[in-house]
Design a protein around this motif. Structure first.
Motif, mmCIF file in Angstrom:
data_model
loop_
_atom_site.group_PDB
_atom_site.id
_atom_site.type_symbol
_atom_site.label_atom_id
_atom_site.label_comp_id
_atom_site.label_asym_id
_atom_site.label_seq_id
_atom_site.Cartn_x
_atom_site.Cartn_y
_atom_site.Cartn_z
ATOM 1 N N TYR A 195 3.859 16.798 -2.945
ATOM 2 C CA TYR A 195 4.635 16.048 -3.933
ATOM 3 C C TYR A 195 4.275 14.563 -3.949
ATOM 4 O O TYR A 195 5.098 13.725 -4.321
ATOM 5 C CB TYR A 195 6.124 16.208 -3.649
ATOM 6 N N GLN A 196 3.058 14.238 -3.601
ATOM 7 C CA GLN A 196 2.695 12.820 -3.554
ATOM 8 C C GLN A 196 2.698 12.171 -4.930
ATOM 9 O O GLN A 196 3.132 11.037 -5.081
ATOM 10 C CB GLN A 196 1.327 12.664 -2.900
ATOM 11 N N GLN A 197 2.233 12.901 -5.944
ATOM 12 C CA GLN A 197 2.221 12.314 -7.284
ATOM 13 C C GLN A 197 3.647 12.093 -7.796
ATOM 14 O O GLN A 197 3.935 11.072 -8.422
ATOM 15 C CB GLN A 197 1.452 13.192 -8.251
ATOM 16 N N SER A 198 4.532 13.029 -7.516
ATOM 17 C CA SER A 198 5.935 12.850 -7.895
ATOM 18 C C SER A 198 6.542 11.675 -7.148
ATOM 19 O O SER A 198 7.312 10.894 -7.723
ATOM 20 C CB SER A 198 6.733 14.116 -7.591
ATOM 21 N N GLY A 199 6.214 11.542 -5.879
ATOM 22 C CA GLY A 199 6.724 10.414 -5.096
ATOM 23 C C GLY A 199 6.243 9.084 -5.632
ATOM 24 O O GLY A 199 7.023 8.127 -5.739
ATOM 25 N N ILE A 200 4.980 9.020 -5.986
ATOM 26 C CA ILE A 200 4.442 7.771 -6.545
ATOM 27 C C ILE A 200 5.102 7.460 -7.885
ATOM 28 O O ILE A 200 5.407 6.306 -8.183
ATOM 29 C CB ILE A 200 2.911 7.877 -6.673
ATOM 30 N N SER A 201 5.356 8.498 -8.683
ATOM 31 C CA SER A 201 6.047 8.284 -9.963
ATOM 32 C C SER A 201 7.446 7.740 -9.734
ATOM 33 O O SER A 201 7.890 6.824 -10.444
ATOM 34 C CB SER A 201 6.124 9.597 -10.741
ATOM 35 N N LEU A 202 8.166 8.277 -8.767
ATOM 36 C CA LEU A 202 9.520 7.771 -8.471
ATOM 37 C C LEU A 202 9.478 6.320 -8.006
ATOM 38 O O LEU A 202 10.333 5.509 -8.387
ATOM 39 C CB LEU A 202 10.189 8.654 -7.418
ATOM 40 N N ILE A 203 8.499 5.990 -7.178
ATOM 41 C CA ILE A 203 8.368 4.593 -6.721
ATOM 42 C C ILE A 203 8.088 3.674 -7.903
ATOM 43 O O ILE A 203 8.686 2.597 -8.016
ATOM 44 C CB ILE A 203 7.247 4.487 -5.655
ATOM 45 N N ASN A 204 7.224 4.101 -8.816
ATOM 46 C CA ASN A 204 6.926 3.276 -9.999
ATOM 47 C C ASN A 204 8.142 3.113 -10.889
ATOM 48 O O ASN A 204 8.423 2.018 -11.379
ATOM 49 C CB ASN A 204 5.782 3.896 -10.788
ATOM 50 N N ILE A 205 8.881 4.192 -11.122
ATOM 51 C CA ILE A 205 10.092 4.107 -11.952
ATOM 52 C C ILE A 205 11.110 3.172 -11.307
ATOM 53 O O ILE A 205 11.715 2.328 -11.975
ATOM 54 C CB ILE A 205 10.678 5.515 -12.180
ATOM 55 N N GLY A 206 11.291 3.300 -10.004
ATOM 56 C CA GLY A 206 12.224 2.421 -9.297
ATOM 57 C C GLY A 206 11.803 0.967 -9.374
ATOM 58 O O GLY A 206 12.634 0.076 -9.572
ATOM 59 N N ALA A 207 10.501 0.714 -9.237
ATOM 60 C CA ALA A 207 10.009 -0.665 -9.312
ATOM 61 C C ALA A 207 10.210 -1.240 -10.716
ATOM 62 O O ALA A 207 10.580 -2.412 -10.866
ATOM 63 C CB ALA A 207 8.534 -0.708 -8.927
ATOM 64 N N ILE A 208 9.998 -0.425 -11.742
ATOM 65 C CA ILE A 208 10.205 -0.903 -13.119
ATOM 66 C C ILE A 208 11.678 -1.209 -13.360
ATOM 67 O O ILE A 208 12.024 -2.251 -13.943
ATOM 68 C CB ILE A 208 9.670 0.138 -14.131
ATOM 69 N N ILE A 209 12.559 -0.338 -12.911
ATOM 70 C CA ILE A 209 14.004 -0.594 -13.064
ATOM 71 C C ILE A 209 14.400 -1.867 -12.324
ATOM 72 O O ILE A 209 15.169 -2.690 -12.838
ATOM 73 C CB ILE A 209 14.818 0.624 -12.586
ATOM 74 N N LEU A 210 13.862 -2.037 -11.142
ATOM 75 C CA LEU A 210 14.140 -3.239 -10.355
ATOM 76 C C LEU A 210 13.679 -4.495 -11.083
ATOM 77 O O LEU A 210 14.423 -5.484 -11.191
ATOM 78 C CB LEU A 210 13.435 -3.107 -9.002
ATOM 79 N N PHE A 211 12.482 -4.458 -11.641
ATOM 80 C CA PHE A 211 11.928 -5.612 -12.349
ATOM 81 C C PHE A 211 12.747 -5.934 -13.607
ATOM 82 O O PHE A 211 13.102 -7.096 -13.838
ATOM 83 C CB PHE A 211 10.471 -5.330 -12.721
ATOM 84 N N VAL A 212 13.052 -4.906 -14.397
ATOM 85 C CA VAL A 212 13.807 -5.138 -15.636
ATOM 86 C C VAL A 212 15.214 -5.658 -15.320
ATOM 87 O O VAL A 212 15.721 -6.579 -15.983
ATOM 88 C CB VAL A 212 13.870 -3.837 -16.476
ATOM 89 N N THR A 213 15.836 -5.103 -14.289
ATOM 90 C CA THR A 213 17.171 -5.563 -13.905
ATOM 91 C C THR A 213 17.137 -7.016 -13.446
ATOM 92 O O THR A 213 18.010 -7.815 -13.814
ATOM 93 C CB THR A 213 17.738 -4.671 -12.787
#
Length: 131
Positions: free
Chosen positions: A32-50
């Motif tokens: 599940y490494q690709q899914s994990g990387i996707s979750l990290i990217n989504i979290g980072a984007i939410i963090l940046f936008v917030t």
């Protein structure tokens, strides 16, 4: 102001949870490494936008009659442009000018709606007031 603080806290929490889940997936499960990387990217984007939104609206969002009216006009013009594009795409398909999949058409419509709504609102804010 309380609404902004509540939004900020919820968004930071969601971003933290997504990033931690992504790190756990990447570290513990090789499949599940690709899914994990996707979750990290989504979290980072939410963090940046917030972070950007919290910094921008630190003193509270500016919302008056002009702002609300420009937002409504921008969305109305965007809807009209998208409607015209749908009619145009229909005739393109009807005359066999181009063959497109549903996925391509939906992508075109989604991109058009976002760009025209924000573009028209940006233009109207720069122009001044709506008449």
């Amino acid at each position: 102001m309380e609404k902004l603080e509540k939004y900020t806290k919820i968004s930071y929490t969601l971003a933290f949870v997504l990033i931690m889940a992504g790190i756990i997936l990447v570290a513990m499960f090789a499949d599940y490494q690709q899914s994990g990387i996707s979750l990290i990217n989504i979290g980072a984007i939410i963090l940046f936008v917030t972070f950007i939104r919290a910094k921008r609206y630190r003193n509270g969002p500016v919302k008056d009659e002009r702002t609300i009216r420009i937002g409504a006009y921008g969305l109305s013009y965007s809807w009209l442009i998208t409607f015209i594009l749908i009619a145009l795409l229909f005739w393109v398909e009807e005359f066999g000018i181009a063959q497109m999949t549903v996925k391509q058409i939906l992508a075109i419509l989604m991109f058009t709606m976002i760009v025209t709504a924000k573009g028209i609102q940006w233009y109207l804010f720069r122009k001044g007031d709506i008449e």
